[in-house]
Design an enzyme around this catalytic site. Structure first.
Site, PDB file in Angstrom:
ATOM      1  N   GLY A  40      49.250  -1.062  35.588  1.00  0.00           N
ATOM      2  CA  GLY A  40      48.696  -0.371  36.816  1.00  0.00           C
ATOM      3  C   GLY A  40      47.127   0.078  36.596  1.00  0.00           C
ATOM      4  N   GLY A  42      45.218   1.390  39.036  1.00  0.00           N
ATOM      5  CA  GLY A  42      45.424   1.759  40.742  1.00  0.00           C
ATOM      6  C   GLY A  42      44.042   2.952  40.623  1.00  0.00           C
ATOM      7  N   LEU A  43      44.472   3.866  41.218  1.00  0.00           N
ATOM      8  CA  LEU A  43      43.399   5.306  41.139  1.00  0.00           C
ATOM      9  C   LEU A  43      44.898   6.090  39.584  1.00  0.00           C
ATOM     10  CD1 LEU A  43      42.976   6.745  44.663  1.00  0.00           C
ATOM     11  CD2 LEU A  43      41.402   5.759  42.716  1.00  0.00           C
ATOM     12  N   GLY A  45      46.829   4.972  36.781  1.00  0.00           N
ATOM     13  CA  GLY A  45      47.152   3.397  36.041  1.00  0.00           C
ATOM     14  C   GLY A  45      44.677   3.963  35.632  1.00  0.00           C
ATOM     15  N   ARG A 330      53.466  14.184  58.810  1.00  0.00           N
ATOM     16  CA  ARG A 330      54.080  12.248  59.539  1.00  0.00           C
ATOM     17  C   ARG A 330      55.397  12.370  59.364  1.00  0.00           C
ATOM     18  NH1 ARG A 330      50.383  10.276  54.568  1.00  0.00           N
ATOM     19  NH2 ARG A 330      48.459  10.129  55.660  1.00  0.00           N
ATOM     20  N   HIS A 401      55.449   3.900  54.916  1.00  0.00           N
ATOM     21  CA  HIS A 401      54.233   3.148  54.400  1.00  0.00           C
ATOM     22  C   HIS A 401      53.508   4.448  52.788  1.00  0.00           C
ATOM     23  CE1 HIS A 401      49.520   4.770  54.518  1.00  0.00           C
ATOM     24  NE2 HIS A 401      50.066   5.931  54.148  1.00  0.00           N
ATOM     25  N   GLU A 425      51.975   6.386  42.308  1.00  0.00           N
ATOM     26  CA  GLU A 425      53.031   7.011  43.588  1.00  0.00           C
ATOM     27  C   GLU A 425      54.512   6.164  42.502  1.00  0.00           C
ATOM     28  OE1 GLU A 425      51.866   4.466  47.025  1.00  0.00           O
ATOM     29  OE2 GLU A 425      53.971   4.579  47.825  1.00  0.00           O
ATOM     30  N   ARG A 435      55.596  13.487  51.860  1.00  0.00           N
ATOM     31  CA  ARG A 435      54.237  13.444  51.169  1.00  0.00           C
ATOM     32  C   ARG A 435      53.114  14.334  52.157  1.00  0.00           C
ATOM     33  NH1 ARG A 435      49.584  10.810  51.137  1.00  0.00           N
ATOM     34  NH2 ARG A 435      50.557   9.287  51.295  1.00  0.00           N
ATOM     35  N   LEU A 441      46.427  10.804  46.765  1.00  0.00           N
ATOM     36  CA  LEU A 441      45.306  10.072  45.829  1.00  0.00           C
ATOM     37  C   LEU A 441      45.769  11.352  44.819  1.00  0.00           C
ATOM     38  CD1 LEU A 441      42.792   8.966  48.202  1.00  0.00           C
ATOM     39  CD2 LEU A 441      44.167   7.542  47.440  1.00  0.00           C
TER      40      LEU A 441
END
Ligand SMILES: Cc1cc2nc3c(=O)[nH]c(=O)nc-3n(C[C@H](O)[C@H](O)[C@H](O)COP(=O)(O)OP(=O)(O)OC[C@H]3O[C@@H](n4cnc5c(N)ncnc54)[C@H](O)[C@@H]3O)c2cc1C
Length: 637
Positions: A40, A42-43, A45, A330, A401, A425, A435, A441
């Site tokens: 990964g 993403g932010l 990994g 949410r 989401h 995540e 969340r 993030l």
């Protein structure tokens, strides 16, 4: 299965410091002797791989995109939370901790959440030092805006492209280490199995998505930062490629899967417009700083919004939750939207929409101020709907989401398989049953930049690693399994596309395990899913071959895993006979329709254990204790 959360003792404010002192270290000269696999980019990994390499470990990093910077994190829009208190509006580490535990409806581990709030301030410093262009006030200080579930402004942002800017920062750090030779990068490579030898994670088996080559990679520890599984619902705001395969295969090798049914439905997405649609688009929560949510007071009112007078509008969030108003969390805002639409007051085609109206903000601040804050989001909305949100209210509706569930991890972010760490995540995370906006993030970067670099050293320094290479029978067995599965997909030659099965699975999940759930529906889903899965394995059509780029083949593997995960999600939702956060069981609600928790019986993390093919999974429970934030009915009124 033993669930040892390994939460350090002592006062919550000191746990992380104390733990870092007590954990073992790896001497700088010895770090290069270890190889760590990070799946990964993403932010989570990307930041994790860069940081581990910066420390001196050899890192092998994998992603299925053509470049690490195309990870789904790039899509994050609204912002990232941090308890900097730049606004001087009463924020603190403690308040962020409190808001997160409460926002998650008391289904997260206090010690982890406190550490997350502590680290939030370091993240901003780190990213600013990398050059991430956060929005600034006129005087040069970093700007903040508000997000749901908080009464302070603590969200740092870069217009509506916060994820992109943060990911560019992490990607540059990663590229630097690729350039230094400390990270070997494997793009377009998909992890399809985890290899466990003598009870510890020792590597992965991958498939090269361009050539089809199946390869083994050996390491001393494996880190998964492979993102969320919202696409089990087919329609979601996630990137189309986001999937559960890495964590699902790890689950089948012995990693417990925690709270799989905790799904976040985001209240502000562009409504579905037709059956052909394959993706939903988020309209960032940041828009609720200035946009007001409303529906007509009367049922079936089809007048255009500008002709409906103020007195005939229902600003239902402001009415129902006066202290948080449009910035209610949410789960609460989504359910409220569903409720008004179920009452027949929804707007747009099919009545599945509510207005998000900027007229008052434009009148107050001027159109340029709104353009500056949200210009790219407004443009995106107009391109998709052909409506100009500066003139007419946006129409929005909830959509899948984010997934709060994921692989169970201890305080060190290690799964139930020693040596397998899970970040971002992909783990069951610090967000409990819901969340808060702008906190994913924060969690991904806390895990990647600040936690894993410390805790993995403790793991590595605490054990002796016997020599293992890719000729080990465990690697051979995993390679054969991957190759056979690939062959099997291609040999079925049935009549239905992978997508048609995925779409049908998604509609079952949305209907019975979506925004609200009940016993009968979940039981029905648990009958429908295995039937459809059986049909999939009998009648799917995967064209092409295994030795070239074949996206239908990639999807087939992911959808096959989604089928199994979907069943576990429904089972988890069935077993949790309470409502909490995003998990709303219709049987358990307060008289005014809010989620009704049952702390006596369900204040635990549900950690599911794979028991073997065809056997029901085993439910293990990690009890949750609340010493600092006292259990209470969540109220945003
Ligand atoms: C539209 C949208 C907007 C959002 N906005 C915000 C926001 O403003 N603020 C906020 O806090 N959160 C936001 N979120 C949530 C947030 O973006 C995600 O939770 C977060 O980016 C996930 O990061 P990650 O590093 O865990 O995973 P990802 O960014 O999804 O990265 C996963 C990585 O794993 C790799 N991978 C996955 N499986 C495999 C495999 N089998 N083999 C090899 N590689 C694999 C992928 O290639 C990728 O590199 C938003 C989410 C969406 C959908």
């Amino acid at each position: 299965m033993e669930l040892r959360a390994r939460v350090p003792d002592g006062p919550i404010e000191q746990k992380w410091d104390k733990h870092r002192f007590e954990m073992k270290l790896v001497n700088p000269a010895n770090k290069r002797k270890y190889t760590i696999i990070v799946v990964g980019t993403g932010l989570a990994g990307g930041s994790g791989a860069a940081t581990l390499a910066e420390l001196g470990y050899n890192v092998k990093c994998f992603c299925f995109q053509d470049s690490p910077r195309r990870a789904h994190s790039i899509a994050a829009q609204g912002g990232i939370n941090a308890a900097k208190n730049y606004q001087n509006d009463g924020d603190s580490v403690y308040r962020l901790f409190y808001d997160t535990v409460k926002g998650g409806d008391f289904r997260s581990r206090e010690a982890n959440v406190y550490r997350l709030a502590q680290l939030s301030v370091n993240i901003i410093d780190q990213c600013v030092a990398q050059g991430v262009p956060f929005a600034r006030e006129y005087g040069g200080l970093l700007a903040n805006r508000s997000f749901g579930g908080a009464q302070v402004s603590r969200t740092f942002y870069a217009r509506g492209q916060t994820g992109q800017q943060l990911l560019l920062g992490a990607y540059q750090a990663l590229e630097r280490q690729i350039g230094n030779g400390m990270v070997t990068m494997y793009p377009r490579t998909e992890m399809l199995d985890l290899v466990v030898i003598d009870g510890v994670a020792r590597g992965i088996v991958t498939r090269n998505l361009i050539t089809g080559a199946i390869e083994s990679h050996v390491a001393d520890a494996v880190v998964l930062g492979t993102g969320g599984y919202g696409n089990v619902f087919y329609l979601s705001t996630n990137a189309k490629g986001s999937n559960a395969t890495a964590i699902w295969r790890a689950y089948k090798r012995g990693a417990a899967f925690a709270n799989p049914c905790f799904t976040q439905i985001h209240p502000t997405c562009i409504p579905k417009s037709g059956e052909y649609q394959s993706k939903l688009t988020l309209m960032s929560e940041s828009l609720r700083n200035d946009g007001r949510v409303w529906v007509p007071l009367a049922k079936g009112d089809t007048r255009s919004p500008d002709t409906i007078p103020e007195s005939e509008r229902d600003y239902y969030l402001e009415r129902m939750y006066p202290s948080f108003g449009n910035l209610a969390p949410r789960d609460i805002a989504s359910r409220a939207a569903k409720r008004v639409c179920d009452e027949g007051r929804g707007v747009g085609p099919g009545g599945l929409g509510v207005y998000l109206d900027f007229a008052a903000a434009i009148a107050r601040l001027g159109v340029e101020a709104i353009r500056e804050r949200y210009g790219n989001l407004f443009q995106m909305y107009e391109r998709i709907t052909d409506e100009n949100p500066y003139r007419v209210p946006m129409r929005i509706y909830p959509a899948v989401h984010y997934t709060m569930g994921g692989l169970w991890v201890d305080y060190n972010l290690m799964s139930t398989i020693p040596g397998l760490h899970v970040i971002g995540e992909a783990n069951f995370s610090d967000h409990g049953a819901n969340r808060l906006g702008a906190s994913a993030l924060m969690q991904g970067l806390a895990d990647g930049y600040f936690i894993i670099s410390n805790t993995i050293a403790d793991y590595l320094a605490s054990r002796k690693f016997g020599p293992v290479d890719a000729t080990h029978p465990a690697f051979r067995e995993a390679e054969a399994r991957v190759a056979n599965r690939t062959k099997q997909f291609l040999s079925i030659k049935g009549s239905r596309t992978v997508d048609s099965f995925h779409r049908e699975l998604g509609s079952i999940m949305w209907e019975y395990c979506g925004m609200s759930r009940n016993e009968a529906g979940l039981r029905k889903a648990l009958q429908l899913i295995p039937k459809l899965r059986e049909e999939f394995w009998r009648d799917v059509n995967v064209p092409g071959s295994a030795d070239t780029l074949n996206q239908a083949l990639e999807k087939a593997g992911r959808v096959a895993d989604f089928f199994e995960l979907a069943e576990l999600m429904c089972l988890d939702a069935l077993e949790r006979r309470e409502s909490c956060g995003g998990h709303f069981r219709e049987e358990y609600q307060t008289p005014d329709g809010e989620a009704l928790r049952d702390d006596e019986h369900f204040a635990y993390v549900a950690a599911w254990e794979y028991a073997g093919e065809g056997k029901p999974p085993i439910l293990n429970k990690e009890p949750l204790e609340f010493e600092y934030v006292h259990l209470a009915q969540r109220s945003y009124k």
